[in-house]
Write a protein that holds these residues in place. Structure first.
Motif, mmCIF file in Angstrom:
data_model
loop_
_atom_site.group_PDB
_atom_site.id
_atom_site.type_symbol
_atom_site.label_atom_id
_atom_site.label_comp_id
_atom_site.label_asym_id
_atom_site.label_seq_id
_atom_site.Cartn_x
_atom_site.Cartn_y
_atom_site.Cartn_z
ATOM 1 N N ALA A 115 0.831 -1.206 0.000
ATOM 2 C CA ALA A 115 0.000 0.000 0.000
ATOM 3 C C ALA A 115 0.866 1.257 0.000
ATOM 4 O O ALA A 115 0.564 2.225 -0.707
ATOM 5 N N VAL A 116 1.924 1.247 0.792
ATOM 6 C CA VAL A 116 2.836 2.404 0.812
ATOM 7 C C VAL A 116 3.467 2.613 -0.561
ATOM 8 O O VAL A 116 3.522 3.740 -1.073
ATOM 9 N N LEU A 117 3.943 1.542 -1.161
ATOM 10 C CA LEU A 117 4.547 1.652 -2.488
ATOM 11 C C LEU A 117 3.526 2.134 -3.512
ATOM 12 O O LEU A 117 3.850 2.972 -4.366
ATOM 13 N N ALA A 118 2.301 1.633 -3.441
ATOM 14 C CA ALA A 118 1.266 2.053 -4.386
ATOM 15 C C ALA A 118 0.979 3.540 -4.257
ATOM 16 O O ALA A 118 0.840 4.249 -5.267
ATOM 17 N N MET A 119 0.905 4.045 -3.031
ATOM 18 C CA MET A 119 0.638 5.466 -2.834
ATOM 19 C C MET A 119 1.772 6.326 -3.361
ATOM 20 O O MET A 119 1.552 7.357 -4.014
ATOM 21 N N LEU A 120 3.014 5.929 -3.096
ATOM 22 C CA LEU A 120 4.161 6.705 -3.563
ATOM 23 C C LEU A 120 4.246 6.707 -5.084
ATOM 24 O O LEU A 120 4.512 7.749 -5.704
ATOM 25 N N VAL A 121 4.010 5.545 -5.691
ATOM 26 C CA VAL A 121 4.086 5.457 -7.152
ATOM 27 C C VAL A 121 2.961 6.254 -7.799
ATOM 28 O O VAL A 121 3.182 6.977 -8.783
ATOM 29 N N PHE A 122 1.752 6.138 -7.263
ATOM 30 C CA PHE A 122 0.623 6.875 -7.827
ATOM 31 C C PHE A 122 0.881 8.374 -7.767
ATOM 32 O O PHE A 122 0.653 9.094 -8.748
ATOM 33 N N ASN A 123 1.354 8.853 -6.634
ATOM 34 C CA ASN A 123 1.623 10.280 -6.492
ATOM 35 C C ASN A 123 2.732 10.733 -7.436
ATOM 36 O O ASN A 123 2.641 11.801 -8.051
ATOM 37 N N GLY A 124 3.773 9.910 -7.571
ATOM 38 C CA GLY A 124 4.867 10.272 -8.465
ATOM 39 C C GLY A 124 4.453 10.311 -9.921
ATOM 40 O O GLY A 124 4.821 11.244 -10.659
ATOM 41 N N MET A 125 3.689 9.323 -10.363
ATOM 42 C CA MET A 125 3.262 9.288 -11.753
ATOM 43 C C MET A 125 2.208 10.357 -12.040
ATOM 44 O O MET A 125 2.168 10.918 -13.134
ATOM 45 N N TRP A 126 1.363 10.639 -11.078
ATOM 46 C CA TRP A 126 0.339 11.664 -11.280
ATOM 47 C C TRP A 126 0.973 13.043 -11.487
ATOM 48 O O TRP A 126 0.471 13.860 -12.268
ATOM 49 N N ASN A 127 2.071 13.297 -10.805
ATOM 50 C CA ASN A 127 2.723 14.604 -10.885
ATOM 51 C C ASN A 127 3.888 14.638 -11.872
ATOM 52 O O ASN A 127 4.568 15.663 -11.969
ATOM 53 N N ASP A 128 4.120 13.556 -12.584
ATOM 54 C CA ASP A 128 5.252 13.498 -13.509
ATOM 55 C C ASP A 128 5.044 14.470 -14.669
ATOM 56 O O ASP A 128 4.034 14.404 -15.369
ATOM 57 N N PHE A 129 6.003 15.343 -14.870
ATOM 58 C CA PHE A 129 5.926 16.326 -15.954
ATOM 59 C C PHE A 129 6.998 16.101 -17.010
ATOM 60 O O PHE A 129 6.758 16.326 -18.202
#
Length: 296
Positions: free
Chosen positions: A215-229
């Motif tokens: 769950a921690v990894l999923a949250m970090l990855v989701f946040n990183g990919m969502w904000n990837d520019f």
């Protein structure tokens, strides 16, 4: 017969000492509460200013002192977001990329982490540290060869160009390996006695025990990919395939002459999915932190 043993009487603490300890405890509690409140204000203030500014006229955006409470909100800023960019489509693109990468990294990281933690094979430690060494290489240093490979595969200007290169994860492998190492080996030995193979041990024994780490990894990855520019800026040139960071960049207009209120209206709406993910995942995040603290 009368006992000659001296009865031990514990010393009594004076009332003054008890009151002093109570006051020190109360003072430390209030001091901790005050410090926490100060940090909360520091972190929340930018978000409050973002929401407040998104509801104001552009000429009022940089008023000094800032107007935190908007008496006459201007909701037309949110309407202009949908008029200037295909907001719903770009949100959908971001969801597709983020969820696909989350699922892919959970699979690759859990499998690799289990292999490095529980399987014995030649060169395991060397290979693990080679994987860790890739974390020191910045994304900008590898973007050209990755772009060449993506172009030759015919995946340029597609969402696959954002998904496939992001599936391997050195950080996720390290995180999962550490959690797998913290699981007692007795579970594996009991499963082997019951006739389970390695795949069954991984899927039915170890994987459910590391749910907080997933769950921690999923949250970090989701946040990183969502904000990837950066990567969408390199791989995508069709506005219909833009992710939300690129779409918000379009709102600023030519030479950044657009309305800051409209830009912040788009930013406010783009924050909603991240906040929802955090609300539903915070329990697992806290469990993951507590598990890591107990292991340490």
């Amino acid at each position: 017969m009368e006992s000659t043993a001296t009865q031990f009487v514990p010393p009594r603490r004076s009332v003054a000492v008890t009151v002093r300890d109570f006051l020190q405890y109360r003072f430390s509690r209030w001091l901790l509460l005050l410090v926490t409140a100060c940090f909360a204000v520091i972190f929340v203030a930018p978000f409050a200013w973002t929401v407040s500014t998104s509801l104001r006229q552009p000429m009022e955006s940089f008023s000094v002192p800032p107007q935190w409470i908007v008496l006459n909100p201007d909701w037309s800023n949110y309407v202009q977001v949908f008029e200037r960019i295909p907001f719903f489509r770009q949100i959908l693109n971001s969801f597709i990329v983020a969820i696909a990468v989350v699922v892919g990294q959970l699979c690759t990281a859990s499998l690799a982490g289990y292999a490095f933690a529980r399987l014995e094979f030649p060169g395991r430690n060397l290979l693990f540290w080679l994987v860790m060494a890739t974390m020191m290489i910045p994304l900008q240093a590898t973007i050209i060869p990755v772009f060449v490979i993506i172009s030759r595969l015919g995946l340029a200007n597609t969402l696959w160009a954002l998904i496939i290169p992001a599936l391997p994860t050195a950080f996720g492998t390290f995180l999962m390996r550490q959690y797998f190492l913290g699981v007692p080996k007795d579970f594996e030995e009991a499963a082997v006695i019951d006739g389970a193979n390695q795949l069954q041990i991984f899927a039915r024994v170890y994987l459910p025990l590391v749910t907080p780490a997933l769950a921690v990894l999923a949250m970090l990855v989701f946040n990183g990919m969502w904000n990837d520019f950066f990567r969408p800026l390199i791989f995508i040139n069709d506005p219909y395939l833009f992710t939300i960071p690129l779409g918000l960049n379009d709102l600023k207009g030519y030479m950044a002459t657009g309305s800051i209120s409209v830009v912040l209206a788009g930013v406010t709406m783009s924050l909603i999915p991240v906040v929802i993910v955090y609300i539903f995942g915070q329990r697992y995040l806290i469990e993951g932190i507590m598990m890591g603290g107990v292991k340490g």
